[in-house]
Write a protein that holds these residues in place. Sequence first.
Motif, short mmCIF file in Angstrom:
data_model
loop_
_atom_site.label_atom_id
_atom_site.label_comp_id
_atom_site.label_asym_id
_atom_site.label_seq_id
_atom_site.Cartn_x
_atom_site.Cartn_y
_atom_site.Cartn_z
N UNK A 1 80.99 28.47 -54.50
CA UNK A 1 82.16 28.65 -55.35
C UNK A 1 81.84 28.91 -56.80
N UNK A 2 80.64 29.43 -57.07
CA UNK A 2 80.17 29.63 -58.44
C UNK A 2 80.10 31.12 -58.78
N UNK A 3 80.44 31.45 -60.03
CA UNK A 3 80.41 32.82 -60.52
C UNK A 3 79.43 32.89 -61.69
N UNK A 4 78.59 33.91 -61.70
CA UNK A 4 77.50 34.00 -62.67
C UNK A 4 77.94 34.67 -63.97
N UNK A 5 77.79 33.93 -65.06
CA UNK A 5 78.09 34.46 -66.39
C UNK A 5 76.78 34.68 -67.14
N UNK A 6 76.56 35.90 -67.60
CA UNK A 6 75.38 36.21 -68.41
C UNK A 6 75.80 36.20 -69.88
N UNK A 7 75.44 37.19 -70.67
CA UNK A 7 75.79 37.13 -72.09
C UNK A 7 75.86 38.52 -72.69
N UNK A 8 76.57 38.63 -73.80
CA UNK A 8 76.60 39.85 -74.61
C UNK A 8 75.69 39.71 -75.82
N UNK A 9 75.79 38.56 -76.48
CA UNK A 9 74.96 38.27 -77.66
C UNK A 9 74.11 37.05 -77.35
N UNK A 10 72.88 37.06 -77.84
CA UNK A 10 71.97 35.94 -77.60
C UNK A 10 71.32 35.54 -78.91
N UNK A 11 71.41 34.26 -79.25
CA UNK A 11 70.85 33.78 -80.51
C UNK A 11 69.32 33.74 -80.50
N UNK A 12 68.72 33.96 -79.34
CA UNK A 12 67.25 33.87 -79.22
C UNK A 12 66.74 32.52 -79.74
N UNK A 13 67.49 31.49 -79.43
CA UNK A 13 67.14 30.16 -79.94
C UNK A 13 66.58 29.25 -78.86
N UNK A 14 66.28 29.80 -77.69
CA UNK A 14 65.63 28.98 -76.67
C UNK A 14 64.22 28.64 -77.12
N UNK A 15 63.81 27.41 -76.88
CA UNK A 15 62.48 27.01 -77.33
C UNK A 15 61.40 27.74 -76.55
N UNK A 16 60.52 28.41 -77.27
CA UNK A 16 59.41 29.12 -76.65
C UNK A 16 58.11 28.63 -77.29
N UNK A 17 57.28 28.01 -76.48
CA UNK A 17 56.01 27.48 -76.96
C UNK A 17 56.21 26.57 -78.18
#
Length: 285
Positions: A160-176
């Motif tokens: 019962x889940x629907x996948x939402x992606x994105x239009x704008x991304x803050x690029x704030x996910x922690x990387x290394x």
Amino acid sequence: MLALRPRPLLAALSLLLFSAAAAAQSGPAPVRFLLTFDDGPAAAVNDNPTVHILEVLAHNQHQDHIKAVFFTQTRAWHGGGTEMGRWLIRREYAEGHVIGLHTATPLHSNHRFMSRETLDATMQLGVDDLKAETGVAPKLVRPPFWAYDADTLASYHAHGLHMLLTDLNANDGKIYGINFSWHKRSNMLKHLAETRKRWAAGDMPSVDGYTPVVVTFHDVNTYTSSHIEEYLDILLDVARELNVPLADKPFYDNHDELERAALAATINSTDVKPRLPGLWNWLWQ
């Protein structure tokens, strides 16, 4: 002399042509930013970044009582799997935000690399976890690392889940370990400029009279938390620079309107190839 009255058919035709011309002149529906947050909630007892974001959304200089979609990790050992994390999920829901599922695994596991049996099991765990905390089953899911394929979509839909992606991304996910950005504004400007093309072409959904533009942040990022009001400033500023017409209330402040808009923006088939953030587009598309 009696005044001549237009025939009913001609009058109706004139009204139809006028309405069509007015609609064409008005263009696509004005934009409303649909804020989303991934990876939370945070587990810190003091200076909790999720808590600070909730406080800013509730009261800020632009629009009070902003509602967002929180894509939660319900069993993260450092977040949703803790007592603080579970309490924050309940708080988010009680304050009118929409609660979606990100993962139901101890780590930020890639759904695309799981067997269908394992993925189905974790999806059921996540749905059960959120239903236990909020009383309702979630309707939205966002895949970790933006990684999905036909099998993951089938598993989402089966639960019962629907996948939402994105239009704008803050690029704030922690990387290394890096959790800051020197390019907040230029990044948002670039992403909104690309989104504006789709908006102008009429390729984006209109819901309740507005065009939802999905924006992604990470509420476990302390830098994002301490700069969230600045991010709101940037969104409004780049919209003005690009002549993007905004709704009178540029952010969603009603749970049901937010959920309807999010559902309208979901991706339900692998035949659609939306552009994914950053290197993930090269990896998965």
